[in-house]
Write an enzyme that holds these catalytic residues in place. Structure first.
Site, PDB file in Angstrom:
ATOM      1  CE1 TYR A   1      28.606  94.315 -66.279  1.00 51.22           C
ATOM      2  CE2 TYR A   1      27.667  95.512 -68.069  1.00 51.22           C
ATOM      3  CZ  TYR A   1      28.085  95.339 -66.891  1.00 51.22           C
ATOM      4  OH  TYR A   1      28.736  96.536 -66.313  1.00 51.22           O
TER       5      TYR A   1
ATOM      6  CG  ASP B   1      19.866  93.231 -69.881  1.00 53.84           C
ATOM      7  OD1 ASP B   1      19.739  94.338 -70.775  1.00 53.84           O
ATOM      8  OD2 ASP B   1      21.103  93.167 -69.113  1.00 53.84           O
TER       9      ASP B   1
ATOM     10  CE  LYS C   1      25.637  99.176 -73.546  1.00 54.45           C
ATOM     11  NZ  LYS C   1      25.338  97.783 -72.838  1.00 54.45           N
TER      12      LYS C   1
END
Ligand SMILES: *Cc1c(COP(=O)(O)O)cnc(C)c1O
Length: 426
Positions: free
Chosen positions: A137, A232, A260
């Site tokens: 994702y 990522d 995050k």
């Protein structure tokens, strides 16, 4: 009217991000209002031990005093100007030093970071196609919403309505950990592929680590073909180690995406890389990218303080890994004791508990038949005992500084009870 009813009336599904709806675990969402260290409190005053940690950012625990005490003062200085500030420079200097990159641009989410990194890769290479991996994702931008893990796996909609087919035609999907598949696509579309984007440890199909040899070969084949490699690291960055995970794999990707943790709980993302590529960005180069609140002073200050606190606490990473090992062993022992089929996957402090009968777990194909009904029962039995895990099977367990061995041991006990209850129900 209860909160969920009110929420559903004015917010689609009552939530601002699908996984919070608790749909795949067969519950109504729980609403939260307070947090402290390892604990979160719902609006009815129930106290839970938290293993979601806002999906990663709360690595120092909830409201860590290293960050919160100063943050209160920051409100007396400024909230946002939409103009340059010193803390942006400071944050960029620290970030590039800590991650071994040359230049960084700050954005407001992981989605923006990956979306912008891909635009940059396309602008830099002059090519249109990209490769991603099934089960990874990278946020919810159009071209990346193809076979993309957690939310989309959980809800069984591998892509999404509203994404034109012409856009995803540019996205090639390969099997995770399968270098032959990558090589074949690169051969078939030679000269057309701008970049390969990957989660070096997948965290959005549950935790599935990449093999070191796979990543090394991926680096080699992309380099040979003028294709940029994008890591990522929105989850792995400052989570499995201080800085980037690239050194673990002994490779250097061209671009890095973060998010995050680096915002200390405020909405922040970043993408970074060498000067030569990053200078293709507007206003120096022709790749447009912008953001009214990008580099927001408050977020930068909290992000900077988080990175500095982590820098001073580098032994934390070893501690978190030890806690993960302890919890993983406990879970495995409980599965054996109860005869329930399942598997623990782990990379350092990133961990998942899958239910079902598995051989080796290397790719999305290996986890797609995980027993989500069993996970739902398990989740409910843990919530009942005041432990908060991700309300979906295909997610990670997040450890944080305020977790202790005692908390881990209590979690293992609760896990055993939960497994016994599930077994008795069947
Ligand atoms: C969470 C996540 C994103 C998206 O970040 P948002 O801040 O939710 O937009 C991208 N990539 C990975 C690997 C993630 O885990």
């Amino acid at each position: 009217m209860d909160l969920y009813e009110r929420a559903k009336n004015v917010i689609p599904g009552g939530v601002n991000s699908p996984v919070r709806a608790f749909q795949s675990v067969g519950m109504d969402p729980i609403f939260f209002e307070r947090a402290d260290g390892p604990y979160i409190y719902d609006v009815d005053g129930n106290k839970y031990i938290d293993y979601i940690d806002s999906w990663g950012p709360m690595i120092l625990g909830h409201r860590p005093k290293e960050v919160v005490e100063n943050a209160k003062k920051y409100l007396d200085e400024a909230i946002t100007f939409g103009l340059p500030t010193e803390v942006e420079v400071e944050m960029a200097e620290l970030f590039t030093k800590f991650t071994g990159t040359e230049m960084v641009r700050m954005v407001n989410s992981g989605t923006e970071a990956t979306m912008s990194a891909i635009r940059l890769a396309r602008g830099y290479t002059g090519r249109d196609m990209i490769i991603k991996f099934e089960g990874c994702y990278h946020g919810h931008s159009d071209g990346l919403l193809v076979k993309s893990g957690s939310g989309t796996l959980t809800y069984n909609s591998p892509s999404s309505l509203g994404v034109p087919k012409e856009i995803t035609d540019f996205t090639l999907v390969c099997e995770y950990n399968n270098i032959e598949d990558v090589k074949e696509k690169i051969y078939k579309f030679r000269g057309k592929i701008a970049c390969v984007i990957i989660e070096p440890v997948a965290g959005n199909m549950g935790v599935v680590p990449a093999d070191k040899t796979f990543i090394k070969e991926l680096r080699k084949v992309t380099e040979e073909n003028g294709i940029l490699l994008i890591f990522d690291e929105v989850i792995t960055g400052f989570r499995t180690q201080f800085g980037s995970i690239a050194k673990d794999f002994d490779v250097k990707p061209d671009l890095f995406c973060f998010g995050k943790i680096i915002g200390g709980g405020l909405p922040v993302g970043a993408f970074a890389g060498p000067r030569e590529i990053m200078n293709k960005l507007s206003p120096v180069g022709g790749v447009y990218q912008a953001g009214t609140l990008s580099g927001n002073p408050l977020a930068m200050k909290m992000g900077r303080d988080t990175l500095l606190a982590l820098d001073e606490n580098r032994e934390l990473y070893d501690k978190l890994e030890q806690l993960a090992i302890r919890l993983g062993k406990g879970f495995e022992e409980n599965l054996r004791k109860t005869g329930i089929k399942g598997k623990v996957t782990r990379y350092k402090s990133m961990m998942s508990l899958f239910f079902g009968d598995f051989g080796e777990i290397k790719s999305y194909n290996d986890v797609k038949n995980a027993d989500t009904k069993m996970y739902a029962k398990y989740f409910r039995a843990m919530v009942h005992q005041n432990f908060m895990f991700a309300p979906a099977q295909f997610e990670a367990i997040f450890f944080q500084k305020a977790h202790t061995e005692d908390i881990i041991d209590r979690t293992i006990e609760a896990n055993l009870l939960a497994l016994k209850w599930i077994k008795d129900e069947d």
